[in-house]
Design a protein around this motif. Structure first.
Motif, PDB file in Angstrom:
ATOM      1  N   VAL A 117       0.883  -1.165   0.000  1.00  0.00           N
ATOM      2  CA  VAL A 117       0.000   0.000   0.000  1.00  0.00           C
ATOM      3  C   VAL A 117       0.922   1.217   0.000  1.00  0.00           C
ATOM      4  O   VAL A 117       1.839   1.308   0.815  1.00  0.00           O
ATOM      5  N   PRO A 118       0.718   2.166  -0.932  1.00  0.00           N
ATOM      6  CA  PRO A 118       1.638   3.304  -1.029  1.00  0.00           C
ATOM      7  C   PRO A 118       1.585   4.204   0.202  1.00  0.00           C
ATOM      8  O   PRO A 118       0.583   4.232   0.920  1.00  0.00           O
ATOM      9  N   GLU A 119       2.663   4.961   0.429  1.00  0.00           N
ATOM     10  CA  GLU A 119       2.694   5.888   1.561  1.00  0.00           C
ATOM     11  C   GLU A 119       1.678   7.004   1.384  1.00  0.00           C
ATOM     12  O   GLU A 119       1.091   7.469   2.365  1.00  0.00           O
ATOM     13  N   VAL A 120       1.487   7.446   0.161  1.00  0.00           N
ATOM     14  CA  VAL A 120       0.509   8.484  -0.154  1.00  0.00           C
ATOM     15  C   VAL A 120      -0.190   8.058  -1.435  1.00  0.00           C
ATOM     16  O   VAL A 120       0.454   7.574  -2.368  1.00  0.00           O
ATOM     17  N   GLY A 121      -1.493   8.203  -1.475  1.00  0.00           N
ATOM     18  CA  GLY A 121      -2.212   7.814  -2.683  1.00  0.00           C
ATOM     19  C   GLY A 121      -3.676   8.175  -2.607  1.00  0.00           C
ATOM     20  O   GLY A 121      -4.099   8.973  -1.771  1.00  0.00           O
ATOM     21  N   THR A 122      -4.431   7.560  -3.489  1.00  0.00           N
ATOM     22  CA  THR A 122      -5.879   7.750  -3.520  1.00  0.00           C
ATOM     23  C   THR A 122      -6.558   6.391  -3.473  1.00  0.00           C
ATOM     24  O   THR A 122      -5.934   5.365  -3.757  1.00  0.00           O
ATOM     25  N   TRP A 123      -7.818   6.397  -3.110  1.00  0.00           N
ATOM     26  CA  TRP A 123      -8.599   5.169  -3.090  1.00  0.00           C
ATOM     27  C   TRP A 123      -9.998   5.470  -3.621  1.00  0.00           C
ATOM     28  O   TRP A 123     -10.487   6.587  -3.541  1.00  0.00           O
ATOM     29  N   SER A 124     -10.599   4.444  -4.191  1.00  0.00           N
ATOM     30  CA  SER A 124     -11.992   4.552  -4.618  1.00  0.00           C
ATOM     31  C   SER A 124     -12.651   3.198  -4.395  1.00  0.00           C
ATOM     32  O   SER A 124     -11.984   2.163  -4.411  1.00  0.00           O
ATOM     33  N   LYS A 125     -13.947   3.245  -4.174  1.00  0.00           N
ATOM     34  CA  LYS A 125     -14.699   2.020  -3.910  1.00  0.00           C
ATOM     35  C   LYS A 125     -15.836   1.922  -4.900  1.00  0.00           C
ATOM     36  O   LYS A 125     -16.549   2.896  -5.138  1.00  0.00           O
ATOM     37  N   SER A 126     -15.990   0.742  -5.493  1.00  0.00           N
ATOM     38  CA  SER A 126     -17.101   0.468  -6.388  1.00  0.00           C
ATOM     39  C   SER A 126     -17.605  -0.922  -6.063  1.00  0.00           C
ATOM     40  O   SER A 126     -16.891  -1.909  -6.268  1.00  0.00           O
ATOM     41  N   GLY A 127     -18.803  -0.993  -5.517  1.00  0.00           N
ATOM     42  CA  GLY A 127     -19.329  -2.295  -5.095  1.00  0.00           C
ATOM     43  C   GLY A 127     -18.452  -2.873  -4.003  1.00  0.00           C
ATOM     44  O   GLY A 127     -18.170  -2.212  -3.012  1.00  0.00           O
ATOM     45  N   ASP A 128     -18.004  -4.103  -4.199  1.00  0.00           N
ATOM     46  CA  ASP A 128     -17.136  -4.765  -3.226  1.00  0.00           C
ATOM     47  C   ASP A 128     -15.665  -4.658  -3.597  1.00  0.00           C
ATOM     48  O   ASP A 128     -14.845  -5.429  -3.115  1.00  0.00           O
ATOM     49  N   LYS A 129     -15.308  -3.707  -4.457  1.00  0.00           N
ATOM     50  CA  LYS A 129     -13.911  -3.522  -4.871  1.00  0.00           C
ATOM     51  C   LYS A 129     -13.387  -2.196  -4.365  1.00  0.00           C
ATOM     52  O   LYS A 129     -14.097  -1.194  -4.380  1.00  0.00           O
ATOM     53  N   ILE A 130     -12.138  -2.200  -3.935  1.00  0.00           N
ATOM     54  CA  ILE A 130     -11.454  -0.965  -3.588  1.00  0.00           C
ATOM     55  C   ILE A 130     -10.199  -0.892  -4.448  1.00  0.00           C
ATOM     56  O   ILE A 130      -9.464  -1.870  -4.578  1.00  0.00           O
ATOM     57  N   THR A 131     -10.001   0.258  -5.078  1.00  0.00           N
ATOM     58  CA  THR A 131      -8.845   0.489  -5.928  1.00  0.00           C
ATOM     59  C   THR A 131      -7.947   1.490  -5.231  1.00  0.00           C
ATOM     60  O   THR A 131      -8.401   2.559  -4.802  1.00  0.00           O
ATOM     61  N   ILE A 132      -6.671   1.140  -5.099  1.00  0.00           N
ATOM     62  CA  ILE A 132      -5.681   1.988  -4.442  1.00  0.00           C
ATOM     63  C   ILE A 132      -4.636   2.371  -5.479  1.00  0.00           C
ATOM     64  O   ILE A 132      -4.071   1.502  -6.144  1.00  0.00           O
ATOM     65  N   VAL A 133      -4.392   3.683  -5.614  1.00  0.00           N
ATOM     66  CA  VAL A 133      -3.442   4.194  -6.595  1.00  0.00           C
ATOM     67  C   VAL A 133      -2.407   5.034  -5.871  1.00  0.00           C
ATOM     68  O   VAL A 133      -2.749   5.892  -5.054  1.00  0.00           O
ATOM     69  N   GLY A 134      -1.137   4.779  -6.170  1.00  0.00           N
ATOM     70  CA  GLY A 134      -0.064   5.577  -5.589  1.00  0.00           C
ATOM     71  C   GLY A 134       1.277   5.021  -5.987  1.00  0.00           C
ATOM     72  O   GLY A 134       1.422   3.826  -6.261  1.00  0.00           O
ATOM     73  N   GLY A 135       2.272   5.890  -6.041  1.00  0.00           N
ATOM     74  CA  GLY A 135       3.620   5.448  -6.379  1.00  0.00           C
ATOM     75  C   GLY A 135       3.717   4.837  -7.761  1.00  0.00           C
ATOM     76  O   GLY A 135       4.540   3.958  -7.989  1.00  0.00           O
ATOM     77  N   GLY A 136       2.853   5.264  -8.679  1.00  0.00           N
ATOM     78  CA  GLY A 136       2.876   4.721 -10.034  1.00  0.00           C
ATOM     79  C   GLY A 136       2.247   3.349 -10.178  1.00  0.00           C
ATOM     80  O   GLY A 136       2.303   2.741 -11.235  1.00  0.00           O
ATOM     81  N   GLU A 137       1.656   2.841  -9.127  1.00  0.00           N
ATOM     82  CA  GLU A 137       1.040   1.513  -9.138  1.00  0.00           C
ATOM     83  C   GLU A 137      -0.456   1.614  -8.852  1.00  0.00           C
ATOM     84  O   GLU A 137      -0.905   2.495  -8.130  1.00  0.00           O
ATOM     85  N   THR A 138      -1.225   0.678  -9.405  1.00  0.00           N
ATOM     86  CA  THR A 138      -2.652   0.556  -9.112  1.00  0.00           C
ATOM     87  C   THR A 138      -2.915  -0.856  -8.612  1.00  0.00           C
ATOM     88  O   THR A 138      -2.508  -1.824  -9.249  1.00  0.00           O
ATOM     89  N   SER A 139      -3.566  -0.958  -7.458  1.00  0.00           N
ATOM     90  CA  SER A 139      -3.928  -2.263  -6.894  1.00  0.00           C
ATOM     91  C   SER A 139      -5.430  -2.307  -6.684  1.00  0.00           C
ATOM     92  O   SER A 139      -6.022  -1.356  -6.174  1.00  0.00           O
ATOM     93  N   VAL A 140      -6.042  -3.420  -7.076  1.00  0.00           N
ATOM     94  CA  VAL A 140      -7.476  -3.619  -6.890  1.00  0.00           C
ATOM     95  C   VAL A 140      -7.666  -4.776  -5.930  1.00  0.00           C
ATOM     96  O   VAL A 140      -7.110  -5.859  -6.129  1.00  0.00           O
ATOM     97  N   PHE A 141      -8.440  -4.536  -4.876  1.00  0.00           N
ATOM     98  CA  PHE A 141      -8.736  -5.552  -3.872  1.00  0.00           C
ATOM     99  C   PHE A 141     -10.236  -5.752  -3.783  1.00  0.00           C
ATOM    100  O   PHE A 141     -11.014  -4.824  -3.979  1.00  0.00           O
ATOM    101  N   MET A 142     -10.637  -6.958  -3.447  1.00  0.00           N
ATOM    102  CA  MET A 142     -12.030  -7.257  -3.130  1.00  0.00           C
ATOM    103  C   MET A 142     -12.201  -7.079  -1.623  1.00  0.00           C
ATOM    104  O   MET A 142     -11.308  -7.433  -0.853  1.00  0.00           O
ATOM    105  N   ILE A 143     -13.344  -6.528  -1.229  1.00  0.00           N
ATOM    106  CA  ILE A 143     -13.648  -6.370   0.191  1.00  0.00           C
ATOM    107  C   ILE A 143     -14.383  -7.625   0.640  1.00  0.00           C
ATOM    108  O   ILE A 143     -15.498  -7.885   0.217  1.00  0.00           O
TER     109      ILE A 143
END
Length: 185
Positions: A117-143
């Motif tokens: 998980v980046p030190e600084v970034g953004t997050w968004s939630k859509s349904g049961d998914k959370i997308t985390i963006v930071g440090g040039g990387e994007t990670s998608v997780f299921m809740i």
């Protein structure tokens, strides 16, 4: 006496109704809204499961299969999901115990790892998914779980590419699964 009995029965029904309708439901324990994510969360456990097949230029095949678990009890290892959809993270390394096999031979080792998980970034939630963006990387997780005390995220990826300096030839069906368990601070 009849008035007392009617009053008693009416009072009993009224009290019973209040008790039944005022009980909280399990819906409160399964928050699936952005508001439920907002807050400070300590990473308490990280699990992984993987299978990776690598074929060297010489044609040697290495099959690695395993699982790993890391636990944490340091409140300093945390992430803060803010209501403006930004996040800050201070997730240090955790010691992960890995068990598995490499070409059929048992292996047990310890590695220092983090959740990425980046030190600084953004997050968004859509349904049961959370997308985390930071440090040039994007990670998608299921809740998997989100309630007042626990946030459990997982990812289930088929590995398709490890490019770059340490490139690996990935076989079909290789995967990396990760579960992150957070406790609200």
């Amino acid at each position: 006496m009849k008035v007392f009995r009617v009053s008693f029965e009416l009072g009993f029904v009224l009290i019973l109704s209040v008790l039944l309708f005022s009980c909280s439901s399990d819906d409160d324990d399964n928050l699936k809204t952005s508001d439920g994510i907002v807050g400070k969360w300590m990473l308490t456990e990280m699990k992984m499961e993987f299978q990776s097949t690598d074929t060297s230029e010489e044609g040697d095949v290495e099959l690695m299969i395993g699982t790993g678990v890391a636990t944490n009890n340091k409140a300093g290892n945390h992430v803060v999901f803010k209501d403006d959809n930004t996040l800050v993270s201070n997730e240090g390394e955790m010691e992960m115990r890995v068990q598995g096999s490499l070409n059929g031979e048992n292996m047990n080792y310890v590695v220092n790892t983090g959740s990425d998980v980046p030190e600084v970034g953004t997050w968004s939630k859509s349904g049961d998914k959370i997308t985390i963006v930071g440090g040039g990387e994007t990670s998608v997780f299921m809740i998997q779980t989100l309630n007042r005390t626990t946030l459990k995220l997982y990812t289930d990826h088929l590995i398709s590419d490890f490019s770059g300096e340490d490139a690996v030839n990935v076989a079909a069906g290789d995967y990396f699964k990760m579960t992150l368990v957070y406790t609200r601070l």
